[in-house]
Design a protein around this motif. Structure first.
Motif, PDB file in Angstrom:
ATOM      1  N   LYS A 177       8.255  -5.143  10.967  1.00 28.21           N
ATOM      2  CA  LYS A 177       9.139  -3.716  10.253  1.00 28.21           C
ATOM      3  C   LYS A 177       8.715  -2.713  10.711  1.00 28.21           C
ATOM      4  N   ALA A 178       9.565  -1.930  10.985  1.00 32.41           N
ATOM      5  CA  ALA A 178       9.293  -0.548  11.551  1.00 32.41           C
ATOM      6  C   ALA A 178      10.302   0.697  11.038  1.00 32.41           C
ATOM      7  N   ASN A 179       9.793   1.786  11.046  1.00 27.34           N
ATOM      8  CA  ASN A 179      10.562   2.964  10.171  1.00 27.34           C
ATOM      9  C   ASN A 179      11.819   3.012  11.554  1.00 27.34           C
ATOM     10  N   ALA A 180      13.051   3.411  10.971  1.00 28.47           N
ATOM     11  CA  ALA A 180      13.994   3.643  11.895  1.00 28.47           C
ATOM     12  C   ALA A 180      13.947   4.331  12.924  1.00 28.47           C
ATOM     13  N   ILE A 196       4.197   0.339  17.248  1.00 27.60           N
ATOM     14  CA  ILE A 196       5.224   0.475  16.304  1.00 27.60           C
ATOM     15  C   ILE A 196       4.811   0.863  14.735  1.00 27.60           C
ATOM     16  N   SER A 197       5.285   1.891  14.357  1.00 22.53           N
ATOM     17  CA  SER A 197       4.651   2.651  13.177  1.00 22.53           C
ATOM     18  C   SER A 197       5.928   2.613  11.886  1.00 22.53           C
ATOM     19  N   GLY A 198       5.212   2.455  10.796  1.00 20.51           N
ATOM     20  CA  GLY A 198       6.031   2.495   9.773  1.00 20.51           C
ATOM     21  C   GLY A 198       5.298   2.783   8.453  1.00 20.51           C
ATOM     22  N   ALA A 199       6.045   2.998   7.271  1.00 18.03           N
ATOM     23  CA  ALA A 199       5.419   3.358   6.141  1.00 18.03           C
ATOM     24  C   ALA A 199       6.277   2.586   5.020  1.00 18.03           C
ATOM     25  N   ILE A 200       5.409   2.007   4.113  1.00 20.27           N
ATOM     26  CA  ILE A 200       6.025   1.376   2.955  1.00 20.27           C
ATOM     27  C   ILE A 200       5.561   2.012   1.874  1.00 20.27           C
ATOM     28  N   HIS A 244       4.941   1.685  -2.153  1.00 22.32           N
ATOM     29  CA  HIS A 244       4.432   0.703  -3.274  1.00 22.32           C
ATOM     30  C   HIS A 244       4.513   1.617  -4.571  1.00 22.32           C
ATOM     31  N   TYR A 245       5.417   1.082  -5.556  1.00 17.71           N
ATOM     32  CA  TYR A 245       5.505   1.690  -6.967  1.00 17.71           C
ATOM     33  C   TYR A 245       5.975   0.386  -7.935  1.00 17.71           C
ATOM     34  N   LYS A 246       5.030  -0.274  -8.180  1.00 17.84           N
ATOM     35  CA  LYS A 246       5.290  -1.335  -9.021  1.00 17.84           C
ATOM     36  C   LYS A 246       5.618  -1.045 -10.542  1.00 17.84           C
ATOM     37  N   ASN A 247       4.780  -0.261 -11.189  1.00 21.00           N
ATOM     38  CA  ASN A 247       5.140  -0.183 -12.539  1.00 21.00           C
ATOM     39  C   ASN A 247       4.546   1.333 -12.891  1.00 21.00           C
ATOM     40  N   THR A 248       4.777   1.976 -13.975  1.00 21.07           N
ATOM     41  CA  THR A 248       4.413   3.239 -14.384  1.00 21.07           C
ATOM     42  C   THR A 248       2.874   3.316 -14.498  1.00 21.07           C
ATOM     43  N   SER A 249       2.216   2.050 -14.744  1.00 20.92           N
ATOM     44  CA  SER A 249       0.830   2.397 -15.122  1.00 20.92           C
ATOM     45  C   SER A 249       0.027   2.313 -13.718  1.00 20.92           C
ATOM     46  N   GLU A 250       0.493   1.988 -12.725  1.00 20.87           N
ATOM     47  CA  GLU A 250      -0.319   2.025 -11.321  1.00 20.87           C
ATOM     48  C   GLU A 250       0.148   3.432 -10.546  1.00 20.87           C
ATOM     49  N   ASN A 251      -0.778   3.867 -10.031  1.00 25.51           N
ATOM     50  CA  ASN A 251      -0.241   5.226  -9.519  1.00 25.51           C
ATOM     51  C   ASN A 251       0.726   4.722  -7.927  1.00 25.51           C
ATOM     52  N   PRO A 252       1.639   5.306  -7.743  1.00 30.58           N
ATOM     53  CA  PRO A 252       2.420   4.991  -6.402  1.00 30.58           C
ATOM     54  C   PRO A 252       1.726   5.321  -5.325  1.00 30.58           C
ATOM     55  N   LYS A 253       1.787   4.445  -4.122  1.00 34.46           N
ATOM     56  CA  LYS A 253       1.179   4.903  -3.126  1.00 34.46           C
ATOM     57  C   LYS A 253       1.843   4.485  -1.569  1.00 34.46           C
ATOM     58  N   TRP A 254       1.613   5.389  -0.765  1.00 31.04           N
ATOM     59  CA  TRP A 254       2.257   5.123   0.525  1.00 31.04           C
ATOM     60  C   TRP A 254       1.397   4.138   1.338  1.00 31.04           C
ATOM     61  N   ILE A 255       1.782   3.321   2.148  1.00 29.12           N
ATOM     62  CA  ILE A 255       0.899   2.631   3.258  1.00 29.12           C
ATOM     63  C   ILE A 255       1.604   2.881   4.443  1.00 29.12           C
ATOM     64  N   HIS A 256       0.856   3.746   5.247  1.00 27.67           N
ATOM     65  CA  HIS A 256       1.413   4.118   6.669  1.00 27.67           C
ATOM     66  C   HIS A 256       0.966   3.267   7.616  1.00 27.67           C
ATOM     67  N   TYR A 257       1.296   2.540   8.295  1.00 22.07           N
ATOM     68  CA  TYR A 257       0.531   1.502   9.353  1.00 22.07           C
ATOM     69  C   TYR A 257       1.084   1.758  10.701  1.00 22.07           C
ATOM     70  N   THR A 258       0.161   1.367  11.505  1.00 22.81           N
ATOM     71  CA  THR A 258       0.764   1.345  13.050  1.00 22.81           C
ATOM     72  C   THR A 258       0.251  -0.023  13.567  1.00 22.81           C
ATOM     73  N   ILE A 259       1.252  -0.727  14.164  1.00 22.04           N
ATOM     74  CA  ILE A 259       1.005  -1.911  14.901  1.00 22.04           C
ATOM     75  C   ILE A 259       0.888  -1.789  16.253  1.00 22.04           C
ATOM     76  N   SER A 260      -0.368  -2.006  16.980  1.00 22.36           N
ATOM     77  CA  SER A 260      -0.248  -1.702  18.265  1.00 22.36           C
ATOM     78  C   SER A 260      -0.956  -2.956  19.363  1.00 22.36           C
ATOM     79  N   LEU A 261      -0.453  -2.839  20.447  1.00 22.72           N
ATOM     80  CA  LEU A 261      -0.628  -4.151  21.262  1.00 22.72           C
ATOM     81  C   LEU A 261      -1.813  -3.391  22.191  1.00 22.72           C
ATOM     82  N   VAL A 266      -3.209  -4.257  13.526  1.00 23.64           N
ATOM     83  CA  VAL A 266      -2.504  -3.177  12.668  1.00 23.64           C
ATOM     84  C   VAL A 266      -3.473  -2.320  12.229  1.00 23.64           C
ATOM     85  N   VAL A 267      -3.335  -0.879  11.983  1.00 27.74           N
ATOM     86  CA  VAL A 267      -4.140  -0.095  11.422  1.00 27.74           C
ATOM     87  C   VAL A 267      -3.461   0.428  10.327  1.00 27.74           C
TER      88      VAL A 267
END
Ligand SMILES: *[C@@H]1O[C@H](CO)[C@@H](O)[C@H](O)[C@H]1NC(C)=O
Ligand SMILES: *[C@@H]1O[C@H](CO)[C@@H](O)[C@H](O)[C@H]1NC(C)=O
Ligand SMILES: *[C@@H]1O[C@H](CO)[C@@H](O)[C@H](O)[C@H]1NC(C)=O
Ligand SMILES: *[C@@H]1O[C@H](CO)[C@@H](O)[C@H](O)[C@H]1NC(C)=O
Ligand SMILES: *[C@@H]1O[C@H](CO)[C@@H](O)[C@H](O)[C@H]1NC(C)=O
Ligand SMILES: *[C@@H]1O[C@H](CO)[C@@H](O)[C@H](O)[C@H]1NC(C)=O
Ligand SMILES: *[C@@H]1O[C@H](CO)[C@@H](O)[C@H](O)[C@H]1NC(C)=O
Length: 358
Positions: free
Chosen positions: A89-92, A107-111, A113-130, A137-138
Motif C-alpha cells: 500500500k502506498a500513498n497515491a 514506496i512510502s505511505g502513511a496510515i 489509526h484512530y480506533k476509539n476516543t480513549s486512545e490517542n490517534p496516531k499516524w504511522i509513516h512508513y517507507t518500504i525500500s528494496l 520497512v521502516v
C-alpha cells in the motif's frame, strides 16, 4: 438543491483517494503474524488491504490471502516473475504516472489509526525500500495528543481523510504475460481510474464504484442510488451476476463494518420488482428474474442468489428492491426491502458497475 449538495459531498471523498496498491513479485519471510483472510481472489485480497486501516501489504499464497501491518511485515524477498505476489500500500503520490516502467525501489505511505476516543490517534509513516534482494520497512509513529484541542480538530478531519482512502482503489489491468519484463506494477487500465476491476470466471471484467456516506446512513433510496451511480461514474446499479461479484461486494461490506462501527446494514444492488408483480409476488413468473426490472445488464437467473427467504418476500407494501443484507456474522444474503426507507436496517452502501473497456 439540498439533495444535489448531499450527492456531491458523498462523491467528493470517492474521487480523492489517498492510497493505491502496487503489485510486485515477492515472498514475505514469515506468515506468522499476518492476518489470514482465507481463500479469496487476489483482487479481493488487495482490496481488503486497501480498505483496512492497518494493512500495508497483501500477499497470496496457496490460495490464501494474508494481510500485514507494519510490525508483522518483516522482510519480503524478491522472487522470480509469476512466482509469488505481494502488493504494497502506498500513498497515491507514489503512483502519479499511470504505469511504472521501472521497478520502484522505495514506496512510502502513511496510515492513520484512530480506533476509539480513549486512545490517542496516531499516524504511522512508513517507507518500504528494496535493498539487495529484500524489501524492508521502516516506520515512525506520530501520536496526536488528545489534550491539544486544535490538533484534535485537525485529526478529526484526518479521520475523514482516512475513510476517503477506502473509497479509492487503484485499478489493475490484466497482468503482463511478458516474462522478460520482470515486474508488473500498475498495469494498463481496463477500468478507468477510481473504479475497481472485478475479474469474473468467464473473463469478463466489471468496473465497480460505490457510494457511502462519511457519516450516518445516507439517504440511499433506490432512485437516489440509481442517479448517484450514473452521476458518479456513468454506471448503473451493480447487478449480482457472478460469484466474483458477490465476493467483491462481500469484501467491501466487511471493510466498511469497522469504519461504520456496524455489523448489520443493507447495501443496494440492481433490481426492482415490476409494478405488475407487486400485486402477485408469489407466482412462479414473478419470483423469477422476469418479475424484476434491472437498470444494468439484466440478471439471467437467481440460481446462485443466497436469499434470506426467497424472491417473493414482500413483508410490507413498497418492499420491492433487492438489497444485500449484512446481518451480524451471517453470510451476506439477498432480500427484497423498501425502495425508499432505511428499514428495518439502514442502507450504508450502494454498488455501481459497468463492463470494462478492453
Ligand atoms: C479456493 O476457492 C476456489 C474457488 O472457489 C476453489 O476452486 C479452490 O479449491 C479453493 N482452494 C482451497 C485451498 O480451498
Ligand atoms: C530471503 O533472502 C535472504 C537473503 O538473500 C536469504 O538469506 C533467505 O534465505 C531468503 N528467504 C527465503 C524464505 O527464501
Ligand atoms: C506520502 O508518504 C510520505 C512518507 O510518509 C510523506 O512524506 C508524503 O507527504 C506522503 N504524501 C501524501 C500526499 O500524503
Ligand atoms: C479503546 O482503546 C483503549 C485503549 O487502547 C482500549 O483499552 C479499549 O478496549 C478500546 N475500546 C474499544 C471499544 O475498542
Ligand atoms: C492502454 O490501453 C489503451 C486502450 O487499449 C491504449 O490506448 C494505451 O496505449 C495503453 N497504454 C499502455 C501504457 O499500454
Ligand atoms: C418464500 O418465503 C416465504 C417466507 O418469506 C414462505 O412463506 C414461502 O413458502 C416461500 N416460497 C417458496 C416458493 O419457497
Ligand atoms: C430519495 O432521496 C432523495 C435524496 O435525499 C430525496 O430527494 C427524494 O425525495 C427521495 N425519494 C423518495 C421517493 O423517497
Amino acid at each position: 438543491m439540498k439533495s444535489l449538495l448531499t450527492l456531491f459531498l458523498v462523491f467528493d471523498f470517492l474521487t480523492s483517494g489517498t492510497h493505491v496498491m502496487i503489485e510486485v513479485w515477492g515472498k514475505p519471510n514469515s506468515l506468522k503474524n499476518a492476518k489470514n483472510l482465507g481463500n479469496i481472489t487476489w483482487n479481493s485480497c488487495m482490496m481488503a488491504c486497501h480498505g483496512s486501516e492497518v494493512c500495508i501489504i497483501a500477499h497470496l499464497r496457496s490460495q490464501a490471502c494474508y494481510l500485514y501491518n507494519e510490525v508483522a511485515m518483516g522482510t519480503v524477498n524478491r522472487t522470480k516473475p509469476q512466482n509469488m505476489v505481494v502488493a504494497f500500500k502506498a500513498n497515491a503520490t507514489n503512483a502519479n504516472g499511470e504505469c511504472f516502467d521501472v521497478e520502484p525501489i522505495e514506496i512510502s505511505g502513511a496510515i492513520f489509526h484512530y480506533k476509539n476516543t480513549s486512545e490517542n490517534p496516531k499516524w504511522i509513516h512508513y517507507t518500504i525500500s528494496l535493498s539487495g534482494n529484500q524489501w524492508k520497512v521502516v516506520y515512525r509513529l506520530k501520536t496526536i495528543s488528545i489534550s491539544m484541542k486544535s490538533e484534535l480538530s485537525v485529526s478529526s478531519r484526518d479521520v475523514v481523510k482516512n475513510v476517503k482512502s477506502i473509497g479509492q482503489l487503484a485499478t489493475f489491468g490484466p497482468r503482463s504475460n511478458d516474462r522478460d519484463k520482470r515486474r508488473i506494477y500498475k498495469n494498463n487500465y481496463s477500468c478507468s481510474d477510481g473504479t475497481w476491476a472485478v475479474f469474473r470466471s468467464d473473463s469478463s471484467i466489471a468496473c465497480y464504484t460505490k457510494l457511502y456516506a462519511v457519516q450516518g446512513p445516507g439517504d440511499f433510496n433506490y432512485t437516489y442510488s440509481k442517479t448517484g451511480c450514473e452521476q458518479q461514474s456513468g454506471s448503473p446499479l451493480a447487478g449480482l451476476h457472478y460469484k466474483e461479484d458477490m465476493s467483491y461486494m462481500n469484501s467491501l461490506v466487511e471493510a466498511l463494518k469497522p469504519v461504520k462501527g456496524l455489523d448489520s446494514f443493507y447495501s443496494r444492488i440492481d433490481g426492482i420488482r415490476t409494478t405488475a408483480c407487486q400485486k402477485t409476488p408469489t407466482t412462479e413468473y414473478c419470483m423469477s428474474v422476469k418479475g424484476f426490472n434491472f437498470v444494468g445488464q439484466p440478471v439471467k437467473s437467481f440460481d446462485s442468489y443466497n436469499w434470506v427467504t426467497n424472491s417473493s418476500s414482500r413483508e410490507k407494501s413498497g418492499y420491492d428492491c433487492l438489497v444485500l443484507v449484512s446481518d451480524k456474522k451471517k453470510p451476506l444474503r439477498v432480500d427484497v426491502k423498501s425502495c425508499t426507507k432505511n428499514s428495518p436496517l439502514t442502507v450504508q452502501l450502494v454498488f455501481c458497475s459497468k463492463p470494462a473497456f478492453t
